[in-house]
Scaffold this active site. Structure first.
Site, PDB file in Angstrom:
ATOM      1  N   GLU A  48      43.306  69.924  50.402  1.00 46.17           N
ATOM      2  CA  GLU A  48      43.379  69.236  51.704  1.00 46.17           C
ATOM      3  C   GLU A  48      42.157  69.559  52.536  1.00 46.17           C
ATOM      4  O   GLU A  48      41.779  70.712  52.694  1.00 46.17           O
ATOM      5  CB  GLU A  48      44.667  69.641  52.430  1.00 46.17           C
ATOM      6  CG  GLU A  48      44.770  69.147  53.863  1.00 46.17           C
ATOM      7  CD  GLU A  48      44.681  67.631  54.010  1.00 46.17           C
ATOM      8  OE1 GLU A  48      45.343  66.900  53.241  1.00 46.17           O
ATOM      9  OE2 GLU A  48      43.924  67.160  54.891  1.00 46.17           O
ATOM     10  N   GLY A 195      50.501  44.700  65.472  1.00 41.30           N
ATOM     11  CA  GLY A 195      51.419  45.278  64.486  1.00 41.30           C
ATOM     12  C   GLY A 195      52.088  46.490  65.095  1.00 41.30           C
ATOM     13  O   GLY A 195      51.966  46.747  66.305  1.00 41.30           O
ATOM     14  N   GLU A 216      45.973  39.664  69.473  1.00 42.56           N
ATOM     15  CA  GLU A 216      46.407  39.537  68.076  1.00 42.56           C
ATOM     16  C   GLU A 216      45.852  38.235  67.507  1.00 42.56           C
ATOM     17  O   GLU A 216      45.966  37.192  68.137  1.00 42.56           O
ATOM     18  CB  GLU A 216      47.950  39.564  68.043  1.00 42.56           C
ATOM     19  CG  GLU A 216      48.595  39.076  66.765  1.00 42.56           C
ATOM     20  CD  GLU A 216      48.168  39.864  65.516  1.00 42.56           C
ATOM     21  OE1 GLU A 216      48.202  41.106  65.557  1.00 42.56           O
ATOM     22  OE2 GLU A 216      47.785  39.212  64.520  1.00 42.56           O
ATOM     23  N   ALA A 282      43.924  48.743  66.293  1.00 47.45           N
ATOM     24  CA  ALA A 282      45.108  48.954  65.449  1.00 47.45           C
ATOM     25  C   ALA A 282      45.303  47.707  64.599  1.00 47.45           C
ATOM     26  O   ALA A 282      46.333  47.038  64.648  1.00 47.45           O
ATOM     27  CB  ALA A 282      46.332  49.217  66.324  1.00 47.45           C
ATOM     28  N   GLY A 284      44.881  47.483  61.159  1.00 46.30           N
ATOM     29  CA  GLY A 284      45.169  47.665  59.736  1.00 46.30           C
ATOM     30  C   GLY A 284      44.636  48.998  59.247  1.00 46.30           C
ATOM     31  O   GLY A 284      44.093  49.792  60.014  1.00 46.30           O
ATOM     32  N   ARG A 285      44.804  49.234  57.950  1.00 45.46           N
ATOM     33  CA  ARG A 285      44.472  50.527  57.366  1.00 45.46           C
ATOM     34  C   ARG A 285      43.522  50.351  56.183  1.00 45.46           C
ATOM     35  O   ARG A 285      43.557  49.336  55.491  1.00 45.46           O
ATOM     36  CB  ARG A 285      45.746  51.229  56.849  1.00 45.46           C
ATOM     37  CG  ARG A 285      46.898  51.255  57.826  1.00 45.46           C
ATOM     38  CD  ARG A 285      46.787  52.273  58.909  1.00 45.46           C
ATOM     39  NE  ARG A 285      46.599  53.628  58.467  1.00 45.46           N
ATOM     40  CZ  ARG A 285      46.156  54.608  59.268  1.00 45.46           C
ATOM     41  NH1 ARG A 285      45.868  54.368  60.527  1.00 45.46           N
ATOM     42  NH2 ARG A 285      46.009  55.834  58.811  1.00 45.46           N
ATOM     43  N   ASP A 325      50.197  55.750  50.889  1.00 43.86           N
ATOM     44  CA  ASP A 325      49.302  54.702  51.407  1.00 43.86           C
ATOM     45  C   ASP A 325      48.150  54.399  50.453  1.00 43.86           C
ATOM     46  O   ASP A 325      47.759  53.247  50.286  1.00 43.86           O
ATOM     47  CB  ASP A 325      48.685  55.143  52.747  1.00 43.86           C
ATOM     48  CG  ASP A 325      49.691  55.144  53.908  1.00 43.86           C
ATOM     49  OD1 ASP A 325      50.899  54.993  53.655  1.00 43.86           O
ATOM     50  OD2 ASP A 325      49.245  55.315  55.060  1.00 43.86           O
ATOM     51  N   HIS A 457      84.386  53.268  69.499  1.00 44.06           N
ATOM     52  CA  HIS A 457      84.128  52.479  70.701  1.00 44.06           C
ATOM     53  C   HIS A 457      83.754  53.423  71.832  1.00 44.06           C
ATOM     54  O   HIS A 457      84.409  54.455  72.000  1.00 44.06           O
ATOM     55  CB  HIS A 457      85.386  51.699  71.084  1.00 44.06           C
ATOM     56  CG  HIS A 457      85.252  51.009  72.409  1.00 44.06           C
ATOM     57  ND1 HIS A 457      84.546  49.842  72.563  1.00 44.06           N
ATOM     58  CD2 HIS A 457      85.714  51.356  73.649  1.00 44.06           C
ATOM     59  CE1 HIS A 457      84.584  49.484  73.841  1.00 44.06           C
ATOM     60  NE2 HIS A 457      85.297  50.382  74.513  1.00 44.06           N
TER      61      HIS A 457
HETATM   62  C1  LIG Z   1      50.148  55.726  64.702  1.00 45.46           C
HETATM   63  C2  LIG Z   1      50.985  55.678  63.455  1.00 45.46           C
HETATM   64  C3  LIG Z   1      52.346  55.778  63.561  1.00 45.46           C
HETATM   65  C4  LIG Z   1      53.125  55.753  62.422  1.00 45.46           C
HETATM   66  N1  LIG Z   1      54.480  55.829  62.567  1.00 45.46           N
HETATM   67  C5  LIG Z   1      55.260  55.792  61.488  1.00 45.46           C
HETATM   68  C6  LIG Z   1      56.663  55.915  61.614  1.00 45.46           C
HETATM   69  O1  LIG Z   1      57.190  56.031  62.719  1.00 45.46           O
HETATM   70  N2  LIG Z   1      57.413  55.903  60.490  1.00 45.46           N
HETATM   71  C7  LIG Z   1      56.855  55.782  59.252  1.00 45.46           C
HETATM   72  O2  LIG Z   1      57.583  55.789  58.272  1.00 45.46           O
HETATM   73  N3  LIG Z   1      55.510  55.653  59.095  1.00 45.46           N
HETATM   74  C8  LIG Z   1      54.710  55.671  60.181  1.00 45.46           C
HETATM   75  N4  LIG Z   1      53.352  55.594  60.024  1.00 45.46           N
HETATM   76  C9  LIG Z   1      52.784  55.510  58.661  1.00 45.46           C
HETATM   77  C10 LIG Z   1      52.743  56.884  58.015  1.00 45.46           C
HETATM   78  O3  LIG Z   1      52.131  57.804  58.901  1.00 45.46           O
HETATM   79  C11 LIG Z   1      51.972  56.849  56.711  1.00 45.46           C
HETATM   80  O4  LIG Z   1      52.489  55.822  55.891  1.00 45.46           O
HETATM   81  C12 LIG Z   1      52.101  58.177  55.968  1.00 45.46           C
HETATM   82  O5  LIG Z   1      51.673  59.251  56.776  1.00 45.46           O
HETATM   83  C13 LIG Z   1      51.253  58.152  54.691  1.00 45.46           C
HETATM   84  O6  LIG Z   1      51.458  59.343  53.992  1.00 45.46           O
HETATM   85  P1  LIG Z   1      50.584  59.674  52.696  1.00 45.46           P
HETATM   86  O7  LIG Z   1      51.341  60.737  51.982  1.00 45.46           O
HETATM   87  O8  LIG Z   1      50.259  58.443  51.946  1.00 45.46           O
HETATM   88  O9  LIG Z   1      49.205  60.229  53.242  1.00 45.46           O
HETATM   89  P2  LIG Z   1      48.813  61.201  54.444  1.00 45.46           P
HETATM   90  O10 LIG Z   1      49.968  61.843  55.097  1.00 45.46           O
HETATM   91  O11 LIG Z   1      47.855  60.441  55.278  1.00 45.46           O
HETATM   92  O12 LIG Z   1      48.051  62.382  53.695  1.00 45.46           O
HETATM   93  C14 LIG Z   1      46.821  62.226  53.089  1.00 45.46           C
HETATM   94  C15 LIG Z   1      46.072  63.527  53.249  1.00 45.46           C
HETATM   95  O13 LIG Z   1      44.983  63.519  52.349  1.00 45.46           O
HETATM   96  C16 LIG Z   1      43.881  64.169  52.956  1.00 45.46           C
HETATM   97  N5  LIG Z   1      42.694  63.748  52.217  1.00 45.46           N
HETATM   98  C17 LIG Z   1      42.221  62.487  52.074  1.00 45.46           C
HETATM   99  N6  LIG Z   1      41.140  62.488  51.275  1.00 45.46           N
HETATM  100  C18 LIG Z   1      40.926  63.758  50.908  1.00 45.46           C
HETATM  101  C19 LIG Z   1      39.977  64.395  50.087  1.00 45.46           C
HETATM  102  N7  LIG Z   1      39.005  63.715  49.476  1.00 45.46           N
HETATM  103  N8  LIG Z   1      40.044  65.732  49.917  1.00 45.46           N
HETATM  104  C20 LIG Z   1      41.007  66.454  50.537  1.00 45.46           C
HETATM  105  N9  LIG Z   1      41.950  65.900  51.317  1.00 45.46           N
HETATM  106  C21 LIG Z   1      41.912  64.572  51.501  1.00 45.46           C
HETATM  107  C22 LIG Z   1      43.953  63.704  54.394  1.00 45.46           C
HETATM  108  O14 LIG Z   1      43.257  64.599  55.260  1.00 45.46           O
HETATM  109  C23 LIG Z   1      45.455  63.696  54.638  1.00 45.46           C
HETATM  110  O15 LIG Z   1      45.918  64.906  55.207  1.00 45.46           O
HETATM  111  C24 LIG Z   1      52.536  55.615  61.145  1.00 45.46           C
HETATM  112  C25 LIG Z   1      51.149  55.513  61.022  1.00 45.46           C
HETATM  113  C26 LIG Z   1      50.372  55.539  62.168  1.00 45.46           C
HETATM  114  C27 LIG Z   1      48.887  55.415  62.024  1.00 45.46           C
END
Ligand SMILES: Cc1cc2nc3c(=O)[nH]c(=O)nc-3n(C[C@H](O)[C@H](O)[C@H](O)COP(=O)(O)OP(=O)(O)OC[C@H]3O[C@@H](n4cnc5c(N)ncnc54)[C@H](O)[C@@H]3O)c2cc1C
Length: 475
Positions: A48, A195, A216, A282, A284-285, A325, A457
């Site tokens: 990480e 979104g 949007e 905001a 997209g990703r 993601d 209720h």
């Molecule tokens: C503002 C916001 C609000 C959200 N709210 C919600 C919600 O309410 N409910 C919900 O279900 N989802 C929500 N989401 C979506 C959710 O946060 C993500 O889908 C989720 O965190 C993705 O998890 P992940 O395990 O894919 O990756 P992440 O949790 O993003 O973890 C990836 C990790 O990899 C690390 N990394 C990346 N590349 C490298 C590398 N080369 N070397 C070392 N480390 C690296 C990063 O630093 C990161 O810590 C929200 C997203 C945002 C932006």
């Protein structure tokens, strides 16, 4: 146990990588899998670079919900007189809003540190990149380590996308990360993107006192949802004083976020300049799959940059899996968690796939918008015959007790059976109520089970009985 082991000087270990049972690249949702394997005695490393607890609890879900809750409190202050609470002097202190959030994040991170420590999973801090099959080089502070996993899980997540609109990057727009760290109320916040990330923050910052405009490009907010849902949100935003411009394309950006920004836009051929003080993007990703040496490991990406996976989340390289993601799964923490279960089970020889799973959605505006299963527009486009019931939440009692009678429940049930196909709620606690319907759907219960259940209720759940009673009989 020390959290990180020493980083060796560059090149020292490249030909003799350190061997692990499992290496996870990115401390996202798969970290819990790493903890569980390590506590069973496996040799596991998680690489990480920044957030040892991943994005969800540090910069995304939990911080945004924390700040949204603060904004709800501000809204209650604003509405005090309605509840017979005398309106006195009150003001929003953004540094304190931010500190409450930071305190929560610190608490969650501390729990994660503990989980690493107790499980024996090794956290290797640094930037990871593949240098060969199942082999990752980690760089930090000028040193490197090379780790090889019998199994490697890619879990690198995604980041906010900044489109290549002229002037946009130069305007230094905020993403959700900076917006959740604000120690001031923006004078006029322009939010690019209708979104869930944009809408949740738009409402929160409005409630803290900012003027807000949402821009949007599609012709509706949350445009994957049914039009009645996006229209209801639009009315909510209108009533809270949030300006919404849909069908609006930003052609050019001038200025600097935090000072003054001008968006040159077009809408149906007409040009308009929208001015504000701050800009939040905001739209997209982007998956964090660039610059991590995937080609050296034989891991392919799809045309949008996501790691190519099959329905068991296997990548194109033997022994390498991808979750969350970065693998193009729907961008939700609960889906990332399910991805991890898919990998865990397949590694244990249990067949489990990502196809056909129910994907619950909840937009944490106030009221929330939640959906499980089919929307009406999806059912129509897929030619699925359905029966529909829709009631205003004012049709049952709980919302009246809360003075929150805005919203609706809607359900789709199969035309030729009692199978629930989908449920949408725009209502207080919509996410919780949706979960009840989700469980019924998962268990294969007929809708009559909810219609005829004895539900407390007055609760928001009780409205489900009212909803299902409104369903037309089978033709
Ligand atoms: C503002 C916001 C609000 C959200 N709210 C919600 C919600 O309410 N409910 C919900 O279900 N989802 C929500 N989401 C979506 C959710 O946060 C993500 O889908 C989720 O965190 C993705 O998890 P992940 O395990 O894919 O990756 P992440 O949790 O993003 O973890 C990836 C990790 O990899 C690390 N990394 C990346 N590349 C490298 C590398 N080369 N070397 C070392 N480390 C690296 C990063 O630093 C990161 O810590 C929200 C997203 C945002 C932006």
């Amino acid at each position: 146990m020390k959290l990180t082991r020493g980083i060796h000087s560059k090149g020292e270990n490249v030909s003799h990588p350190e061997e692990y049972d499992v290496v996870v690249l990115g401390s996202g949702r798969a970290r819990s899998f790493a903890w569980s394997l390590a506590s069973q005695g496996k040799r596991v490393a998680v690489v990480e670079r920044r957030n040892l607890a991943g994005s969800c609890p540090t910069i995304a879900c939990a911080p945004s919900k924390n700040v949204i809750h603060g904004a709800k409190v501000a809204n209650y202050f604003r509405r005090g007189a309605e509840f017979g609470i005398a309106a006195g002097d009150w003001k929003v202190e953004m540094p304190a809003v931010r500190d409450r959030k930071r305190k929560m994040v610190d608490g969650i991170v501390a729990r994660n540190v503990n989980a690493y420590r107790e499980s024996g999973a090794e956290l290797v801090k640094g930037q990871g990149r593949f240098v060969g099959p199942r082999t990752i080089e980690v760089t930090a502070d000028g040193g490197t380590r090379t780790l090889r996993g019998n199994v490697v899980v890619i879990n690198t997540g995604s980041r906010a996308r900044i489109d290549s609109i002229p002037g946009l990057a130069d305007a230094r727009p905020m993403t959700h990360i900076e917006a959740l760290e604000l120690d001031r109320v923006p004078q006029h916040l322009l939010v690019l993107g209708g979104g869930y990330v944009g809408l949740e923050l738009a409402q929160a910052l409005r409630r803290f006192g900012s003027r807000v405009t949402v821009i949007e490009r599609a012709d509706a907010l949350v445009n994957r949802e049914d039009r009645d849902a996006s229209q209801a949100l639009r009315e909510l935003f209108h009533d809270e004083g949030i300006a919404v411009r849909t069908g609006t394309h930003v052609e050019r950006v001038e200025g600097r976020s935090g000072e003054s920004v001008r968006l040159h836009t077009t809408r149906g051929g007409a040009k308009e300049v929208i001015e504000g003080s701050d800009l939040l993007v905001a739209t997209g990703r982007t998956p964090n799959t660039d610059g991590i040496g995937l080609e050296a490991a034989g891991v392919e990406r799809d045309e949008r940059g996501f790691v190519k996976v099959d329905e068991r989340l296997r990548t194109t390289a033997p022994g390498v899996w991808a979750v969350g993601d970065c693998a193009g799964s729907p961008f939700f923490t609960h889906i990332g968690d399910d991805d991890v279960r898919v990998v865990r089970d397949n590694l244990a020889g249990i067949d489990r796939v990502t196809t056909g799973r129910l994907v619950p959605f909840c937009l944490f505006t106030d009221p929330e918008l939640a959906r499980i299963g089919l929307s009406e527009s999806e059912a129509r486009s897929r030619g699925i015959a359905y029966r529909l019931a829709k009631i205003p939440v004012a049709a049952f009692i709980r919302p009246w007790t809360l003075s929150e009678s805005r919203g609706f429940y809607k359900t789709l049930v199969a035309a030729d059976s009692d199978r629930i196909l989908g449920f949408t709620a725009f209502a207080p606690e919509a996410g919780e109520v949706m979960t009840i319907v989700q469980l019924a759907m998962t268990a294969g219960l007929p809708y009559t089970a909810l219609r005829d259940a004895i539900l407390v209720h007055p609760t928001m759940a009780e409205g489900l009985a009212t909803l299902f009673r409104a369903l037309p009989a089978r033709p």
